[in-house]
Scaffold this motif. Sequence first.
Motif, PDB file in Angstrom:
ATOM      1  N   THR A  52       0.833  -1.199   0.000  1.00 46.49           N
ATOM      2  CA  THR A  52       0.000   0.000   0.000  1.00 46.49           C
ATOM      3  C   THR A  52       0.871   1.254   0.000  1.00 46.49           C
ATOM      4  O   THR A  52       0.578   2.225  -0.705  1.00 46.49           O
ATOM      5  CB  THR A  52      -0.956   0.008   1.206  1.00 46.49           C
ATOM      6  OG1 THR A  52      -1.730  -1.182   1.194  1.00 46.49           O
ATOM      7  CG2 THR A  52      -1.865   1.221   1.184  1.00 46.49           C
ATOM      8  N   ALA A  53       1.939   1.229   0.762  1.00 47.34           N
ATOM      9  CA  ALA A  53       2.864   2.365   0.799  1.00 47.34           C
ATOM     10  C   ALA A  53       3.493   2.598  -0.575  1.00 47.34           C
ATOM     11  O   ALA A  53       3.625   3.745  -1.025  1.00 47.34           O
ATOM     12  CB  ALA A  53       3.953   2.132   1.848  1.00 47.34           C
ATOM     13  N   LYS A  54       3.861   1.531  -1.268  1.00 49.46           N
ATOM     14  CA  LYS A  54       4.443   1.664  -2.609  1.00 49.46           C
ATOM     15  C   LYS A  54       3.414   2.186  -3.610  1.00 49.46           C
ATOM     16  O   LYS A  54       3.736   3.024  -4.463  1.00 49.46           O
ATOM     17  CB  LYS A  54       5.027   0.334  -3.068  1.00 49.46           C
ATOM     18  CG  LYS A  54       6.311  -0.049  -2.327  1.00 49.46           C
ATOM     19  CD  LYS A  54       6.904  -1.316  -2.890  1.00 49.46           C
ATOM     20  CE  LYS A  54       6.584  -2.444  -1.961  1.00 49.46           C
ATOM     21  NZ  LYS A  54       7.161  -3.734  -2.368  1.00 49.46           N
ATOM     22  N   MET A  55       2.176   1.714  -3.508  1.00 47.94           N
ATOM     23  CA  MET A  55       1.127   2.191  -4.393  1.00 47.94           C
ATOM     24  C   MET A  55       0.878   3.691  -4.146  1.00 47.94           C
ATOM     25  O   MET A  55       0.735   4.476  -5.083  1.00 47.94           O
ATOM     26  CB  MET A  55      -0.167   1.397  -4.170  1.00 47.94           C
ATOM     27  CG  MET A  55      -1.270   1.763  -5.117  1.00 47.94           C
ATOM     28  SD  MET A  55      -2.723   0.674  -5.048  1.00 47.94           S
ATOM     29  CE  MET A  55      -3.059   0.567  -3.307  1.00 47.94           C
ATOM     30  N   TYR A  56       0.864   4.082  -2.887  1.00 51.07           N
ATOM     31  CA  TYR A  56       0.706   5.491  -2.532  1.00 51.07           C
ATOM     32  C   TYR A  56       1.841   6.316  -3.125  1.00 51.07           C
ATOM     33  O   TYR A  56       1.607   7.398  -3.681  1.00 51.07           O
ATOM     34  CB  TYR A  56       0.673   5.640  -1.008  1.00 51.07           C
ATOM     35  CG  TYR A  56       0.519   7.066  -0.552  1.00 51.07           C
ATOM     36  CD1 TYR A  56      -0.745   7.605  -0.326  1.00 51.07           C
ATOM     37  CD2 TYR A  56       1.624   7.884  -0.360  1.00 51.07           C
ATOM     38  CE1 TYR A  56      -0.891   8.918   0.087  1.00 51.07           C
ATOM     39  CE2 TYR A  56       1.483   9.199   0.043  1.00 51.07           C
ATOM     40  CZ  TYR A  56       0.221   9.705   0.269  1.00 51.07           C
ATOM     41  OH  TYR A  56       0.075  11.015   0.676  1.00 51.07           O
ATOM     42  N   MET A  57       3.059   5.825  -3.019  1.00 47.52           N
ATOM     43  CA  MET A  57       4.210   6.544  -3.555  1.00 47.52           C
ATOM     44  C   MET A  57       4.051   6.762  -5.056  1.00 47.52           C
ATOM     45  O   MET A  57       4.309   7.860  -5.555  1.00 47.52           O
ATOM     46  CB  MET A  57       5.505   5.788  -3.266  1.00 47.52           C
ATOM     47  CG  MET A  57       6.735   6.436  -3.895  1.00 47.52           C
ATOM     48  SD  MET A  57       7.095   8.086  -3.286  1.00 47.52           S
ATOM     49  CE  MET A  57       7.745   7.683  -1.691  1.00 47.52           C
ATOM     50  N   ASN A  58       3.626   5.740  -5.768  1.00 45.00           N
ATOM     51  CA  ASN A  58       3.406   5.887  -7.211  1.00 45.00           C
ATOM     52  C   ASN A  58       2.342   6.937  -7.508  1.00 45.00           C
ATOM     53  O   ASN A  58       2.500   7.745  -8.434  1.00 45.00           O
ATOM     54  CB  ASN A  58       3.030   4.546  -7.833  1.00 45.00           C
ATOM     55  CG  ASN A  58       4.188   3.584  -7.867  1.00 45.00           C
ATOM     56  OD1 ASN A  58       5.345   3.986  -7.887  1.00 45.00           O
ATOM     57  ND2 ASN A  58       3.889   2.305  -7.850  1.00 45.00           N
ATOM     58  N   ASP A  59       1.266   6.942  -6.728  1.00 40.57           N
ATOM     59  CA  ASP A  59       0.218   7.945  -6.913  1.00 40.57           C
ATOM     60  C   ASP A  59       0.723   9.345  -6.587  1.00 40.57           C
ATOM     61  O   ASP A  59       0.393  10.314  -7.277  1.00 40.57           O
ATOM     62  CB  ASP A  59      -1.003   7.613  -6.059  1.00 40.57           C
ATOM     63  CG  ASP A  59      -1.768   6.404  -6.563  1.00 40.57           C
ATOM     64  OD1 ASP A  59      -1.614   6.046  -7.754  1.00 40.57           O
ATOM     65  OD2 ASP A  59      -2.514   5.807  -5.769  1.00 40.57           O
ATOM     66  N   LEU A  60       1.522   9.461  -5.540  1.00 39.95           N
ATOM     67  CA  LEU A  60       2.092  10.762  -5.176  1.00 39.95           C
ATOM     68  C   LEU A  60       3.001  11.280  -6.286  1.00 39.95           C
ATOM     69  O   LEU A  60       2.920  12.447  -6.672  1.00 39.95           O
ATOM     70  CB  LEU A  60       2.874  10.655  -3.864  1.00 39.95           C
ATOM     71  CG  LEU A  60       3.578  11.939  -3.410  1.00 39.95           C
ATOM     72  CD1 LEU A  60       2.563  13.035  -3.087  1.00 39.95           C
ATOM     73  CD2 LEU A  60       4.455  11.654  -2.198  1.00 39.95           C
ATOM     74  N   LEU A  61       3.844  10.415  -6.814  1.00 46.25           N
ATOM     75  CA  LEU A  61       4.759  10.822  -7.877  1.00 46.25           C
ATOM     76  C   LEU A  61       4.013  11.231  -9.145  1.00 46.25           C
ATOM     77  O   LEU A  61       4.498  12.084  -9.903  1.00 46.25           O
ATOM     78  CB  LEU A  61       5.752   9.701  -8.183  1.00 46.25           C
ATOM     79  CG  LEU A  61       6.748   9.379  -7.061  1.00 46.25           C
ATOM     80  CD1 LEU A  61       7.566   8.159  -7.415  1.00 46.25           C
ATOM     81  CD2 LEU A  61       7.634  10.566  -6.742  1.00 46.25           C
ATOM     82  N   ALA A  62       2.842  10.654  -9.373  1.00 50.05           N
ATOM     83  CA  ALA A  62       2.049  10.980 -10.556  1.00 50.05           C
ATOM     84  C   ALA A  62       1.141  12.192 -10.332  1.00 50.05           C
ATOM     85  O   ALA A  62       0.562  12.713 -11.283  1.00 50.05           O
ATOM     86  CB  ALA A  62       1.199   9.773 -10.958  1.00 50.05           C
ATOM     87  N   SER A  63       1.033  12.654  -9.115  1.00 50.76           N
ATOM     88  CA  SER A  63       0.142  13.764  -8.784  1.00 50.76           C
ATOM     89  C   SER A  63       0.845  15.109  -9.015  1.00 50.76           C
ATOM     90  O   SER A  63       2.061  15.163  -9.175  1.00 50.76           O
ATOM     91  CB  SER A  63      -0.299  13.653  -7.319  1.00 50.76           C
ATOM     92  OG  SER A  63       0.724  14.137  -6.463  1.00 50.76           O
ATOM     93  N   PRO A  64       0.085  16.197  -8.972  1.00 52.90           N
ATOM     94  CA  PRO A  64       0.703  17.518  -9.122  1.00 52.90           C
ATOM     95  C   PRO A  64       1.417  18.012  -7.859  1.00 52.90           C
ATOM     96  O   PRO A  64       1.990  19.098  -7.865  1.00 52.90           O
ATOM     97  CB  PRO A  64      -0.486  18.421  -9.470  1.00 52.90           C
ATOM     98  CG  PRO A  64      -1.673  17.731  -8.930  1.00 52.90           C
ATOM     99  CD  PRO A  64      -1.369  16.260  -8.987  1.00 52.90           C
ATOM    100  N   ALA A  65       1.432  17.226  -6.793  1.00 56.38           N
ATOM    101  CA  ALA A  65       2.016  17.663  -5.521  1.00 56.38           C
ATOM    102  C   ALA A  65       3.482  18.066  -5.637  1.00 56.38           C
ATOM    103  O   ALA A  65       3.937  18.990  -4.976  1.00 56.38           O
ATOM    104  CB  ALA A  65       1.873  16.557  -4.470  1.00 56.38           C
ATOM    105  N   LEU A  66       4.229  17.385  -6.501  1.00 54.23           N
ATOM    106  CA  LEU A  66       5.669  17.642  -6.609  1.00 54.23           C
ATOM    107  C   LEU A  66       6.012  18.680  -7.668  1.00 54.23           C
ATOM    108  O   LEU A  66       7.184  19.008  -7.848  1.00 54.23           O
ATOM    109  CB  LEU A  66       6.397  16.333  -6.927  1.00 54.23           C
ATOM    110  CG  LEU A  66       6.106  15.138  -6.018  1.00 54.23           C
ATOM    111  CD1 LEU A  66       6.899  13.928  -6.471  1.00 54.23           C
ATOM    112  CD2 LEU A  66       6.401  15.465  -4.578  1.00 54.23           C
ATOM    113  N   SER A  67       5.007  19.215  -8.346  1.00 51.12           N
ATOM    114  CA  SER A  67       5.261  20.067  -9.505  1.00 51.12           C
ATOM    115  C   SER A  67       5.989  21.368  -9.179  1.00 51.12           C
ATOM    116  O   SER A  67       6.622  21.944 -10.049  1.00 51.12           O
ATOM    117  CB  SER A  67       3.953  20.372 -10.230  1.00 51.12           C
ATOM    118  OG  SER A  67       3.087  21.106  -9.387  1.00 51.12           O
ATOM    119  N   GLY A  68       5.943  21.832  -7.962  1.00 51.51           N
ATOM    120  CA  GLY A  68       6.612  23.080  -7.600  1.00 51.51           C
ATOM    121  C   GLY A  68       8.088  22.941  -7.312  1.00 51.51           C
ATOM    122  O   GLY A  68       8.759  23.925  -7.007  1.00 51.51           O
TER     123      GLY A  68
END
Length: 105
Positions: A52-68
């Motif tokens: 679940t943690a790995k799946m979350y990480m993949n979703d986080l990396l694909a999200s706009p959260a890191l775009s800044g």
Amino acid sequence: MPGIDSRTAGFKQAVKDLNSGKYSSAGLSVLFDLYNIDQGVLVVKKFGDADTAKMYMNDLLASPALSGYLPGELQPMVISASNYKKMFADKVAQPYVNFYGAYYK
């Protein structure tokens, strides 16, 4: 991640949005720790299992959260609670970064 700057609140909110959306039933919490004077750590916890943690990480990396952030400014990784405590106490992250890169990327 860099210490607290103008992007920190937006990043933290984007993570909270991910948590309240796709992961609303997971009961995740967000904590911001200062790792040292110019470096912070945003901790998302607690996951039921590593998958679940790995799946979350993949979703986080694909999200706009890191775009800044520029490449290399952030080091997202999955780490166990006990290893995080040791890494935080020792203030030596590189062995954990290397392990994550070797086994989870």
